[in-house]
Design an enzyme around this catalytic site. Structure first.
Site, PDB file in Angstrom:
ATOM      1  N   CYS A   1       5.093   2.203  -3.294  1.00 22.76           N
ATOM      2  CA  CYS A   1       4.100   1.693  -2.338  1.00 22.76           C
ATOM      3  C   CYS A   1       4.333   2.492  -1.063  1.00 22.76           C
ATOM      4  O   CYS A   1       5.488   2.653  -0.640  1.00 22.76           O
ATOM      5  CB  CYS A   1       4.310   0.206  -2.076  1.00 22.76           C
ATOM      6  SG  CYS A   1       3.348  -0.417  -0.677  1.00 22.76           S
TER       7      CYS A   1
ATOM      8  N   CYS B   1      -2.390   5.621  -1.298  1.00 26.87           N
ATOM      9  CA  CYS B   1      -2.217   4.208  -1.621  1.00 26.87           C
ATOM     10  C   CYS B   1      -1.987   4.102  -3.124  1.00 26.87           C
ATOM     11  O   CYS B   1      -2.852   4.503  -3.910  1.00 26.87           O
ATOM     12  CB  CYS B   1      -3.489   3.464  -1.232  1.00 26.87           C
ATOM     13  SG  CYS B   1      -3.560   1.781  -1.844  1.00 26.87           S
TER      14      CYS B   1
HETATM   15  N1  DGL Z   1       0.458   0.999   0.723  1.00 27.20           N
HETATM   16  C1  DGL Z   1      -0.357   0.630  -0.388  1.00 27.20           C
HETATM   17  C2  DGL Z   1       0.255   1.049  -1.706  1.00 27.20           C
HETATM   18  O1  DGL Z   1       0.837   2.110  -1.758  1.00 27.20           O
HETATM   19  C3  DGL Z   1      -0.964  -0.769  -0.324  1.00 27.20           C
HETATM   20  C4  DGL Z   1      -0.031  -1.895  -0.037  1.00 27.20           C
HETATM   21  C5  DGL Z   1      -0.753  -3.221   0.160  1.00 27.20           C
HETATM   22  O2  DGL Z   1      -1.658  -3.254   0.999  1.00 27.20           O
HETATM   23  O3  DGL Z   1      -0.433  -4.194  -0.529  1.00 27.20           O
HETATM   24  O4  DGL Z   1       0.127   0.401  -2.698  1.00 27.20           O
END
Ligand code: DGL
Length: 268
Positions: free
Chosen positions: A185, A74
């Site tokens: 992301c 994440c």
């Molecule tokens: N997939 C996550 C990231 O890489 C979180 C995205 C989210 O929940 O806003 O930041």
């Protein structure tokens, strides 16, 4: 030396599977526990305080499961919470942005863009971590609205009205003539068909490739590889196991519904 304790992997939802699927290919004999915090998705619009509370709960969950390492699959919590969390827990903690920026900084590119959540863009984690390794690269960070993550979690990427939401945000970087675009992301690789239609496939960088490689190399060189597969990868979510199961299949085909967990039981 070997270590058969599990490796924890987490994200706000299915995004972290883009990392998990690559790590699983590189180290198929590890015992994995994946946690998708679907009750709290999206992370990208939350405050630092909220993200610290959330990530401490997740770390406590993994600690109770006696993990040897946790993969922060994440970007948002790598950007916001890693510097605090790294001092609290005695398992290895692998942050996505800090790890992946080493190889991104080696690219032969003078101007690069990153698409990420608003929290990641506002933290300047991509810019700061690339500049540590290459102070000549120009980095332009763009925070996308939470809609991007919602499209992926709801599996609505093929609805025609979502095309413009994706194109408008990507265009912000393309108009500034960036040579490459980092998908900052872990949810965004699920949008690859649309992104490729807009800008071609060669422009995008998915940091999960280099991240998974760096983790597997570290697990091996630290001598903590598992030598016994004790169970299949286990999936846990904090809400809506069916939705997670149905939206996830592009990167990893889960063969059983994830286990629903009450996150209040994580604390302490
Ligand atoms: N997939 C996550 C990231 O890489 C979180 C995205 C989210 O929940 O806003 O930041």
């Amino acid at each position: 030396m070997t270590d058969n304790r599990p490796i924890g992997v987490y994200d706000s939802g299915i995004g972290g599977l883009t990392v998990f699927s690559k790590l699983y290919k590189l180290l198929p004999n590890e015992n994995y526990l994946y946690f998708g915090d679907t009750a709290n998705v999206p992370y990208g619009t939350k405050s630092r305080e909220e993200l610290l509370v959330i990530t401490h709960k997740i770390m406590n969950f993994f600690q109770k499961k006696n993990v040897k390492a946790v993969v922060m699959a994440c970007n948002t919590t790598s950007a916001i919470a890693y510097d605090t969390l790294k001092n609290y827990y005695d398992f290895k903690l692998y942050p996505l942005i800090q790890t992946a920026c080493k190889s991104i900084a080696e690219l032969n590119v003078s101007k690069i863009g990153s698409l990420s959540t608003e929290a990641t863009a506002n933290s300047h984690a991509y810019k700061n971590n690339i500049l540590i390794h290459n102070n000549k690269m120009q980095i332009i960070e763009h925070g996308c609205p939470k809609k991007w993550v919602e499209i992926v979690e709801n599996h609505t990427q093929n609805n025609p009205e979502n095309f413009d939401v994706i194109k408008d945000n990507l265009s912000v970087l393309l108009e500034q003539n960036v040579e490459r675009v980092i998908l900052g992301c872990t949810h965004y690789p699920y949008l690859r068909d649309i992104l490729i239609k807009i800008a071609g496939k060669d422009i995008f960088i998915d940091p999960s490739e280099t991240f998974a490689k760096a983790i597997s190399e570290d697990i091996v060189s630290s001598g903590i590889q598992a030598d016994k597969l004790l169970h299949k990868p286990e999936f846990h979510v904090s809400s809506d196991p069916d939705k997670f199961y149905n939206s996830s299949s592009l990167f990893y085909k889960i063969d059983e519904l994830p286990v629903l967990i009450d996150t209040d039981s994580f604390s302490g």
